[in-house]
Design an enzyme around this catalytic site. Structure first.
Site, mmCIF file in Angstrom:
data_model
loop_
_atom_site.group_PDB
_atom_site.id
_atom_site.type_symbol
_atom_site.label_atom_id
_atom_site.label_comp_id
_atom_site.label_asym_id
_atom_site.label_seq_id
_atom_site.Cartn_x
_atom_site.Cartn_y
_atom_site.Cartn_z
ATOM 1 N N CYS A 408 0.840 -1.199 0.000
ATOM 2 C CA CYS A 408 0.000 0.000 0.000
ATOM 3 C C CYS A 408 0.879 1.255 0.000
ATOM 4 C CB CYS A 408 -0.991 -0.036 1.159
ATOM 5 S SG CYS A 408 -2.434 0.977 0.798
ATOM 6 N N HIS A 534 -3.655 -4.941 0.154
ATOM 7 C CA HIS A 534 -3.086 -5.530 1.376
ATOM 8 C C HIS A 534 -3.138 -7.054 1.317
ATOM 9 C CE1 HIS A 534 -2.835 -1.858 3.929
ATOM 10 N NE2 HIS A 534 -3.713 -1.430 3.042
ATOM 11 N N GLU A 536 -1.534 -9.111 3.008
ATOM 12 C CA GLU A 536 -1.339 -9.718 4.333
ATOM 13 C C GLU A 536 -2.658 -10.137 4.977
ATOM 14 O OE1 GLU A 536 -0.988 -6.569 3.578
ATOM 15 O OE2 GLU A 536 -1.437 -5.184 5.210
HETATM 16 N N1 GLN Z 1 -1.858 6.673 2.974
HETATM 17 C C1 GLN Z 1 -1.949 5.978 1.741
HETATM 18 C C2 GLN Z 1 -3.326 6.158 1.101
HETATM 19 O O1 GLN Z 1 -4.272 6.480 1.757
HETATM 20 C C3 GLN Z 1 -1.650 4.503 1.918
HETATM 21 C C4 GLN Z 1 -2.622 3.792 2.810
HETATM 22 C C5 GLN Z 1 -2.120 2.473 3.335
HETATM 23 O O2 GLN Z 1 -0.920 2.208 3.343
HETATM 24 N N2 GLN Z 1 -3.035 1.630 3.823
HETATM 25 O O3 GLN Z 1 -3.466 5.952 -0.069
#
Ligand code: GLN
Length: 564
Positions: A408, A534, A536
């Site tokens: 992410c 994600h 994970e």
């Molecule tokens: N802050 C970034 C976004 O909102 C990444 C979010 C995250 O890593 N879950 O896009």
């Protein structure tokens, strides 16, 4: 003769289907409540998951629910320092990290219905009040809040989707916040009788000065439950040392619990051993007997044991840096740490995680900080704190050809680093960190532009992604169509895609409906992958996530080069 043979077959057939028939025709869903006493963090989630695992292995359809007594509507707005990781379900619910354990143990998805907070309960009751649903009545904790709690519990049991619903009550008995939940449990036990069962998890501390295990805290915590009208049926005692039959007998006597229902839960080296221990302690058998359910099949835990064996007796070891800004609290990255355990076992390799604070990395010390790390993960995150350290680490991984896995925010970091150092776009950034950047290579998604509320408004839950066949990601998944969970507001800015691809960073995964970039890779690097989603969250013991498995395989490969 023919008659005798057909009678024989009839009996055999009857014996085979008898068990299934009983399981299928259970008249009602059974409800198990797990409460905790004496101290927090005793592992109610792990006990609930282990019991569920054993019941599932005996042929029952089981789900687990977490009831959290805080006022936030969900943990999505909580700082990870407060409550650890926010776990995201397929249907896009931002939930407590215990749901991650439920999925990792049961290998089946949870949903919004599996996590309820006091905030959500009150919100729903207040909405009903505003609609006039209570017809002029005074709205009170009993019955209105407790009714709503019961409704959220019973919803999982409706339509006979599950034979057993296990509801874990957050916090510790005696907390003011959890009183309405304990009251709802009392009422449900009263209404359901033997279709409901209460398991209380407590601690039996060991006093090293006197060399004794002490049961008094357990007695007090059960008294507290009794004061609230709840009699536990089963006691699970967390302990550092084996409990003697005498001690168990004493607890049974003081707490009105049958002796065989006093279960020992001794400290073990991994949470994944707890189901095995609980099976030895016959927790599943006692629970089924008390609920009046047939024992079903003897649990076949062969693949679980196989995983445990590979985890406990690895053939090699690698070191992976996990870079984030919440590393002081490891629970903030719970699912990543667990996914690394699953992937390590799949590769018969112990993965040692080096937790590195992103704020502490800079150009001068990056080499020293990452020394000996054969793979690098940049964790998800929000806000600008620690960003430059992450960018420095991403550059280090790219230049030294160390396997890099950006999750992410970790993908966005890889993009920013590439833009600054390869495309020469000085000051390139995400508009999350710098709204005025000249080169917004990561930018707010269009649908996010008019959103003001912070709670539950990100791009959340599972979305489809198509993978290009000539990519390392495709090699890991072995298929082009995947679906992964998301939690973000910003995206790769497609205006820059052409320059990135020309310079050697490719978008190899994209959303088929919106063209949002989901996966970035550097094909000339041994393993450099950033994913907007994600992975994970969906790694389980029995189905380790393919990207984590491939990452660890690449890390092992890299470690061989180092040792040559
Ligand atoms: N802050 C970034 C976004 O909102 C990444 C979010 C995250 O890593 N879950 O896009």
């Amino acid at each position: 003769m023919v008659g005798r043979i057909s009678l024989y077959f009839f009996i055999l057939f009857f014996a085979l289907v008898y068990n299934d028939l009983i399981l299928e025709n259970l008249s009602t869903t059974k409800y198990i409540f797990v409460t905790g006493g004496v101290a927090s963090s005793l592992g109610k989630g792990i006990i609930a998951s282990s019991l569920a695992k054993l019941l599932q292995a005996r042929g029952y359809k089981v789900t687990i629910q977490k009831l959290d007594p805080y006022i936030n509507v969900d943990p999505g707005t909580l700082n990870p320092y407060e409550h650890g990781e926010c776990y995201v379900t397929e249907d896009g619910a931002e939930t407590d990290l215990d749901l991650g354990h439920y999925e990792r143990f049961l290998n089946s998805p949870t949903s919004q219905a599996n996590n309820v907070t006091t905030g959500r309960i009150y919100q729903s009751v207040i909405n009903k009040e505003r609609r006039g649903d209570f017809l002029g009545k005074t709205v009170q904790i009993i019955p209105h809040i407790t009714d709503e709690i019961k409704r959220y519990i019973k919803v999982l049991g409706s339509k006979k989707k599950f034979d057993v619903v296990i509801s874990e009550i957050g916090g510790t008995v005696g907390d003011i916040e959890s009183l309405p939940y304990i009251e709802a449990v009392r009422q449900m036990k009263w209404e359901l009788g033997s279709d409901a069962l209460i398991i209380h998890l407590t601690l039996v501390p060991f006093l090293s000065a006197s060399g004794e295990l002490k049961t008094k805290p357990t007695q007090h915590s059960v008294k507290q439950l009794l004061e609230n009208g709840v009699q536990p049926d089963v006691l699970v005692l967390r302990t550092e040392h084996q409990l003697t039959p005498d001690l168990k007998g004493k607890v049974a006597l003081f707490c009105n619990v049958s002796k065989d229902a006093v279960i020992e839960s001794i400290d073990v080296s991994t949470i994944y051993e707890v189901p095995i221990r609980m099976k030895e302690e016959k927790l599943d058998v006692i629970v089924l007997k008390k609920l009046g359910l047939p024992l079903g099949e003897e649990p076949d835990l062969a693949s679980w044991n196989d995983f445990l064996h590979r985890y406990k007796y690895p053939k090699k070891e690698v070191k992976v840096a996990l870079i984030g800004k919440y590393v002081e609290l490891r629970d903030a990255y719970k699912s990543i740490a667990e996914a690394l355990i699953h992937a390590g076992a799949a590769n018969e390799c112990r993965v040692k995680v080096e937790w590195i604070h992103s704020e502490k990395i800079n150009e001068e010390n990056v080499e020293r900080k990452l020394k000996g790390c054969e793979g690098i993960i940049i964790a998800p995150g929000f806000g600008h704190r620690g960003i430059e350290g992450k960018i420095t680490a991403a550059r280090y991984a790219r230049e030294l050809k160390i396997p890099y896995f950006g999750i992410c925010l970790g993908m966005q970091i890889a993009v920013i680093e590439f833009a600054r150092n390869i495309l020469g776009l000085q000051g390139a950034d995400s508009t999350e960190m710098n709204q005025l950047t000249k080169f917004p290579v990561i930018d707010l998604m269009d649908e996010q532009k008019d959103i003001i509320d912070k709670g539950g408004t990100m791009r959340l839950g599972s979305y489809l992604c198509n993978l290009k066949k000539d990519s390392k990601s495709y090699a890991a998944y072995g298929k082009t169509k995947i679906s992964e969970r998301h939690r973000h507001r910003y995206e790769f800015n497609n205006k820059y895609l052409e320059s990135f691809e020309k310079a050697g960073m490719r978008a190899v995964g994209y959303n088929p409906d919106t063209d949002l970039v989901e996966v970035m890779e550097i094909p000339s690097h041994p393993w450099y992958i950033g994913v907007q989603f994600h992975p994970e969250y969906s790694s389980t013991v029995l189905q380790p996530h393919p990207l984590f498995v491939a990452f660890i395989a690449a890390v092992i490969e890299n470690s061989k080069n180092h040792s040559n």
